[in-house]
Design a protein around this motif. Structure first.
Motif, PDB file in Angstrom:
ATOM      1  N   LYS A  70     -12.490  -4.895  -8.269  1.00 24.28           N
ATOM      2  CA  LYS A  70     -11.122  -4.971  -8.792  1.00 24.28           C
ATOM      3  C   LYS A  70     -11.122  -5.279 -10.285  1.00 24.28           C
ATOM      4  O   LYS A  70     -10.286  -5.994 -10.796  1.00 24.28           O
ATOM      5  N   ILE A  71     -12.121  -4.712 -10.982  1.00 27.52           N
ATOM      6  CA  ILE A  71     -12.148  -4.716 -12.438  1.00 27.52           C
ATOM      7  C   ILE A  71     -11.843  -3.286 -12.879  1.00 27.52           C
ATOM      8  O   ILE A  71     -12.565  -2.357 -12.521  1.00 27.52           O
ATOM      9  N   ARG A  72     -10.771  -3.123 -13.602  1.00 33.41           N
ATOM     10  CA  ARG A  72     -10.304  -1.785 -13.962  1.00 33.41           C
ATOM     11  C   ARG A  72     -10.086  -1.679 -15.463  1.00 33.41           C
ATOM     12  O   ARG A  72      -9.834  -2.684 -16.149  1.00 33.41           O
ATOM     13  N   MET A  73     -10.159  -0.469 -15.948  1.00 32.10           N
ATOM     14  CA  MET A  73      -9.796  -0.204 -17.332  1.00 32.10           C
ATOM     15  C   MET A  73      -8.282  -0.361 -17.493  1.00 32.10           C
ATOM     16  O   MET A  73      -7.532  -0.147 -16.526  1.00 32.10           O
ATOM     17  N   PRO A  74      -7.828  -0.733 -18.696  1.00 35.36           N
ATOM     18  CA  PRO A  74      -6.381  -0.939 -18.891  1.00 35.36           C
ATOM     19  C   PRO A  74      -5.537   0.255 -18.457  1.00 35.36           C
ATOM     20  O   PRO A  74      -4.451   0.076 -17.873  1.00 35.36           O
ATOM     21  N   GLU A  75      -6.027   1.473 -18.709  1.00 40.64           N
ATOM     22  CA  GLU A  75      -5.243   2.654 -18.340  1.00 40.64           C
ATOM     23  C   GLU A  75      -5.200   2.885 -16.832  1.00 40.64           C
ATOM     24  O   GLU A  75      -4.380   3.677 -16.335  1.00 40.64           O
ATOM     25  N   ASP A  76      -6.077   2.202 -16.092  1.00 47.08           N
ATOM     26  CA  ASP A  76      -6.091   2.356 -14.643  1.00 47.08           C
ATOM     27  C   ASP A  76      -5.362   1.228 -13.914  1.00 47.08           C
ATOM     28  O   ASP A  76      -5.260   1.250 -12.684  1.00 47.08           O
ATOM     29  N   GLU A  77      -4.898   0.246 -14.664  1.00 45.08           N
ATOM     30  CA  GLU A  77      -4.131  -0.832 -14.045  1.00 45.08           C
ATOM     31  C   GLU A  77      -2.795  -0.280 -13.529  1.00 45.08           C
ATOM     32  O   GLU A  77      -2.206   0.619 -14.136  1.00 45.08           O
ATOM     33  N   ILE A  78      -2.361  -0.814 -12.387  1.00 48.45           N
ATOM     34  CA  ILE A  78      -1.117  -0.366 -11.766  1.00 48.45           C
ATOM     35  C   ILE A  78      -0.078  -1.461 -11.909  1.00 48.45           C
ATOM     36  O   ILE A  78      -0.332  -2.619 -11.531  1.00 48.45           O
ATOM     37  N   GLU A  79       1.057  -1.118 -12.461  1.00 47.47           N
ATOM     38  CA  GLU A  79       2.130  -2.094 -12.666  1.00 47.47           C
ATOM     39  C   GLU A  79       2.550  -2.702 -11.332  1.00 47.47           C
ATOM     40  O   GLU A  79       2.865  -1.990 -10.368  1.00 47.47           O
ATOM     41  N   ASP A  81       0.827  -1.204   0.000  1.00 49.33           N
ATOM     42  CA  ASP A  81       0.000   0.000   0.000  1.00 49.33           C
ATOM     43  C   ASP A  81       0.867   1.263   0.000  1.00 49.33           C
ATOM     44  O   ASP A  81       0.535   2.260  -0.660  1.00 49.33           O
ATOM     45  N   CYS A  82       1.962   1.237   0.742  1.00 50.45           N
ATOM     46  CA  CYS A  82       2.863   2.398   0.738  1.00 50.45           C
ATOM     47  C   CYS A  82       3.465   2.606  -0.650  1.00 50.45           C
ATOM     48  O   CYS A  82       3.681   3.748  -1.082  1.00 50.45           O
ATOM     49  N   ARG A  83       3.678   1.525  -1.363  1.00 49.58           N
ATOM     50  CA  ARG A  83       4.263   1.605  -2.703  1.00 49.58           C
ATOM     51  C   ARG A  83       3.244   2.063  -3.741  1.00 49.58           C
ATOM     52  O   ARG A  83       3.530   2.949  -4.552  1.00 49.58           O
ATOM     53  N   PHE A  84       2.048   1.475  -3.693  1.00 46.68           N
ATOM     54  CA  PHE A  84       1.067   1.728  -4.747  1.00 46.68           C
ATOM     55  C   PHE A  84       0.053   2.821  -4.404  1.00 46.68           C
ATOM     56  O   PHE A  84      -0.544   3.412  -5.297  1.00 46.68           O
ATOM     57  N   TYR A  85      -0.144   3.075  -3.102  1.00 47.51           N
ATOM     58  CA  TYR A  85      -1.128   4.081  -2.681  1.00 47.51           C
ATOM     59  C   TYR A  85      -0.491   5.027  -1.656  1.00 47.51           C
ATOM     60  O   TYR A  85      -0.886   5.067  -0.488  1.00 47.51           O
ATOM     61  N   PRO A  86       0.494   5.802  -2.085  1.00 46.32           N
ATOM     62  CA  PRO A  86       1.224   6.655  -1.130  1.00 46.32           C
ATOM     63  C   PRO A  86       0.390   7.790  -0.549  1.00 46.32           C
ATOM     64  O   PRO A  86       0.799   8.399   0.453  1.00 46.32           O
ATOM     65  N   ASP A  87      -0.777   8.077  -1.141  1.00 50.48           N
ATOM     66  CA  ASP A  87      -1.600   9.184  -0.660  1.00 50.48           C
ATOM     67  C   ASP A  87      -2.579   8.777   0.430  1.00 50.48           C
ATOM     68  O   ASP A  87      -3.292   9.631   0.974  1.00 50.48           O
ATOM     69  N   ARG A  88      -2.642   7.496   0.747  1.00 53.90           N
ATOM     70  CA  ARG A  88      -3.562   7.064   1.795  1.00 53.90           C
ATOM     71  C   ARG A  88      -3.114   7.563   3.165  1.00 53.90           C
ATOM     72  O   ARG A  88      -1.932   7.836   3.392  1.00 53.90           O
ATOM     73  N   ILE A  89      -4.080   7.663   4.066  1.00 57.92           N
ATOM     74  CA  ILE A  89      -3.821   8.175   5.407  1.00 57.92           C
ATOM     75  C   ILE A  89      -2.744   7.359   6.113  1.00 57.92           C
ATOM     76  O   ILE A  89      -1.816   7.913   6.726  1.00 57.92           O
TER      77      ILE A  89
END
Length: 321
Positions: free
Chosen positions: A208-217, A86-94
């Protein structure tokens, strides 16, 4: 206050409120716990004591408190389990920003677990056993069944394994309601518990179904693992199976047309959402899939609770335990 305006110097209550709003919205969880517990409680009573009226009492409130605390401690366990990612992929979370820390969550989770056992103790040994078994399974989940690396490389198995907590929740409701060991629950109760599992699995996949442009590597999703089309097919298949099992329970209980009508409306709501996404795939319609899955859970339990109430009524008992 916008969460982006919060800093480490902001009052703790505001930081905690922002965390709950972001990761554990209280209104939606309280609504879900209320209707989930009530539907499964009514079902347990009708199956085990069909000659007696359904009852609501202090034990209902105790069970709801325990179930709410269970969901909360699961959230805390997930935060610990997924913290590095989460720290890697979602750094803006509380939590990733350090405004709420893992230490804060340990205190929160420990309080929730203590509350689960205290209210179970008030209800009796059968409820305590159910809470112990459910807690142990959640602890194994926290440690990812001691095969973390393998599970992380088999995302579908990973997700299914974690959703298996749902039958344990149903078991807890049964023991709180009937004051009997959960393994004495009737067969039809477990059939509906499987329907529970399928309903929550549907929501888990939908979100957890996302558009291709919203997928996170580096971050798994069902759309990445299965593809958009196959993911949507799985959503529909789960909903079909979930509806079928709930329908069979209704047939056994001789429920009325309002119940079946509700199931049909709910199924077609899912179908419309999936078709909308298929025909107009976008970030917006993908988010709608998650919303449909979440609202389905609420109304799925509502139609059962409402129909059982209509047919059998309910009495309020003043018995404390």
């Amino acid at each position: 206050m916008n969460k982006n305006d919060l800093t480490a110097a902001s009052p703790f209550r505001k930081r905690l409120a922002a965390y709950f709003a972001e990761r554990f919205p209280l209104s939606s969880h309280l609504s879900m716990v209320f209707i989930y517990f009530l539907a499964n409680q009514f079902l347990a009573q009708i199956l085990c004591e069909p000659e007696h009226p359904m009852r609501i009492g202090w034990f209902t409130l105790l069970g709801m408190i325990s179930l709410f605390c269970l969901f909360l401690h699961l959230r805390v366990f997930d935060e610990h389990k997924d913290y590095a990612d989460d720290c890697r992929f979602y750094p803006d979370r509380i939590l990733s920003r350090g405004l709420i820390t893992l230490r804060h969550l340990k205190i929160l989770g420990g309080t929730a677990i203590a509350a689960e056992f205290i209210v179970a103790g008030l209800r009796g040994a059968q409820a305590v056993v159910a809470v112990i078994v459910t807690f142990l399974f959640s602890w194994i989940m926290l440690h990812e069944f001691f095969v973390r690396h393998w599970l992380r490389t088999h995302f579908i198995v990973y997700a299914i394994a974690h959703m298996l907590i749902m039958p344990f929740m149903a078991a807890t409701v049964f023991s709180f309601t009937m004051r009997r060991p959960f393994w004495e629950a009737p067969f039809l109760f477990w059939v509906y518990a499987i329907a529970d599992f399928l309903a929550f699995s549907n929501w888990e996949i939908s979100r957890k179904i996302r558009m291709p442009e919203d997928e996170i590597e580096g971050l798994a999703s069902y759309s990445k693992e299965l593809g958009l089309f196959t993911s949507c097919v799985v959503v529909l298949v789960l909903r079909l199976l979930n509806t079928f099992l709930a329908w069979m329970v209704g047939v056994y209980l001789h429920l009325g047309p309002l119940y079946y009508g509700g199931l049909i409306v709910l199924f077609f709501g899912t179908l419309v959402g999936v078709l909308h996404f298929w025909l107009k795939p976008s970030r917006r319609t993908a988010k709608h899939l998650e919303a449909y899955g979440g609202w389905y859970i609420i109304f799925f339990y509502f139609v059962l609770a409402a129909e059982l109430f209509r047919l059998h009524g309910v009495t309020f008992t003043g018995d404390a335990l």
